[in-house]
Design an enzyme around this catalytic site. Structure first.
Site, PDB file in Angstrom:
ATOM      1  N   GLU A 110     -80.682 133.138 -10.269  1.00  0.00           N
ATOM      2  CA  GLU A 110     -81.387 133.196  -8.987  1.00  0.00           C
ATOM      3  C   GLU A 110     -80.587 132.508  -7.881  1.00  0.00           C
ATOM      4  O   GLU A 110     -80.717 132.885  -6.706  1.00  0.00           O
ATOM      5  CB  GLU A 110     -82.764 132.539  -9.107  1.00  0.00           C
ATOM      6  CG  GLU A 110     -83.738 133.278 -10.010  1.00  0.00           C
ATOM      7  CD  GLU A 110     -83.646 132.876 -11.484  1.00  0.00           C
ATOM      8  OE1 GLU A 110     -82.576 132.387 -11.908  1.00  0.00           O
ATOM      9  OE2 GLU A 110     -84.633 133.059 -12.206  1.00  0.00           O
ATOM     10  N   CYS A 118     -87.172 130.081 -13.908  1.00  0.00           N
ATOM     11  CA  CYS A 118     -87.485 128.674 -14.195  1.00  0.00           C
ATOM     12  C   CYS A 118     -88.177 128.045 -12.979  1.00  0.00           C
ATOM     13  O   CYS A 118     -88.208 128.630 -11.882  1.00  0.00           O
ATOM     14  CB  CYS A 118     -86.223 127.904 -14.575  1.00  0.00           C
ATOM     15  SG  CYS A 118     -85.163 127.484 -13.182  1.00  0.00           S
TER      16      CYS A 118
HETATM   17  N1  THU Z   1     -81.401 130.522 -16.502  1.00  0.00           N
HETATM   18  C1  THU Z   1     -81.329 131.279 -15.368  1.00  0.00           C
HETATM   19  O1  THU Z   1     -80.253 131.744 -14.977  1.00  0.00           O
HETATM   20  N2  THU Z   1     -82.475 131.499 -14.681  1.00  0.00           N
HETATM   21  C2  THU Z   1     -83.712 131.086 -15.072  1.00  0.00           C
HETATM   22  O2  THU Z   1     -84.668 131.247 -14.331  1.00  0.00           O
HETATM   23  C3  THU Z   1     -83.869 130.478 -16.398  1.00  0.00           C
HETATM   24  C4  THU Z   1     -82.623 129.928 -16.985  1.00  0.00           C
HETATM   25  C5  THU Z   1     -80.160 130.253 -17.236  1.00  0.00           C
HETATM   26  C6  THU Z   1     -79.614 128.883 -17.062  1.00  0.00           C
HETATM   27  C7  THU Z   1     -78.741 128.729 -18.307  1.00  0.00           C
HETATM   28  O3  THU Z   1     -77.445 129.273 -18.024  1.00  0.00           O
HETATM   29  C8  THU Z   1     -79.424 129.613 -19.337  1.00  0.00           C
HETATM   30  O4  THU Z   1     -80.342 130.420 -18.622  1.00  0.00           O
HETATM   31  C9  THU Z   1     -80.161 128.845 -20.414  1.00  0.00           C
HETATM   32  O5  THU Z   1     -81.044 127.923 -19.854  1.00  0.00           O
END
Ligand code: THU
Length: 144
Positions: free
Chosen positions: A65, A96
């Site tokens: 994001e 997240c």
């Molecule tokens: N991650 C995202 O890119 N976006 C989210 O909303 C959730 C988590 C990524 C961060 C990290 O590289 C991987 O997912 C595991 O947490």
């Protein structure tokens, strides 16, 4: 029909999800090995995308994001209308908590998301959000 379903009706979700899936192929995830791709449509019809970019300093990781918001601003700004993110299996996942805050700033209450439990508005996935109006309201109240 829910408000989210109304807002979702004009969106080509198949194309948006495909754009998010394509982005997972660009993710840099040597640590978690968990690719995430994100895609959104702006109210003026642009497609913006992002993939996660990890770092040896784990906490410095950029969520998908973050890249999407960066592309939004760098390509002229505006407001997000519809959003989805997926994992490396192509399955829809939830943004997240930190990224919900990023999305709130640039989409607000009526940004519609495809989620693990159907179409939802931002105000459903981030209820009672803190946002830009908290700062402007405070500034106004200090003037009064
Ligand atoms: N991650 C995202 O890119 N976006 C989210 O909303 C959730 C988590 C990524 C961060 C990290 O590289 C991987 O997912 C595991 O947490």
């Amino acid at each position: 029909m829910t408000r989210a379903q109304e807002l979702a009706a004009s969106i080509n979700w198949d194309d948006l999800i495909q754009a998010a899936r394509d982005m997972t192929l660009r993710s840099y995830v040597p640590y978690s090995k968990y690719p995430v791709g994100a895609a959104a449509i702006t109210t003026d019809g642009r497609l913006v995308r992002g993939c996660n970019v990890e770092n040896a300093g784990y906490g410095v990781t950029l969520c998908a994001e973050c890249g999407l918001i960066s592309e939004l601003v760098a390509s002229g700004g505006g407001r997000l209308q519809a959003f989805v993110c997926v994992n490396g299996e192509g399955d829809v996942i939830m943004p997240c908590g930190r990224c919900r805050q990023l999305l709130w700033e640039h989409g607000g209450a009526d940004l519609v998301l495809s989620t693990v439990s159907g179409y939802k508005t931002m105000s459903e996935v981030l209820p009672d959000a803190f946002g830009p109006s908290d700062l402007t309201d405070y500034e106004e109240s200090r003037k009064a």
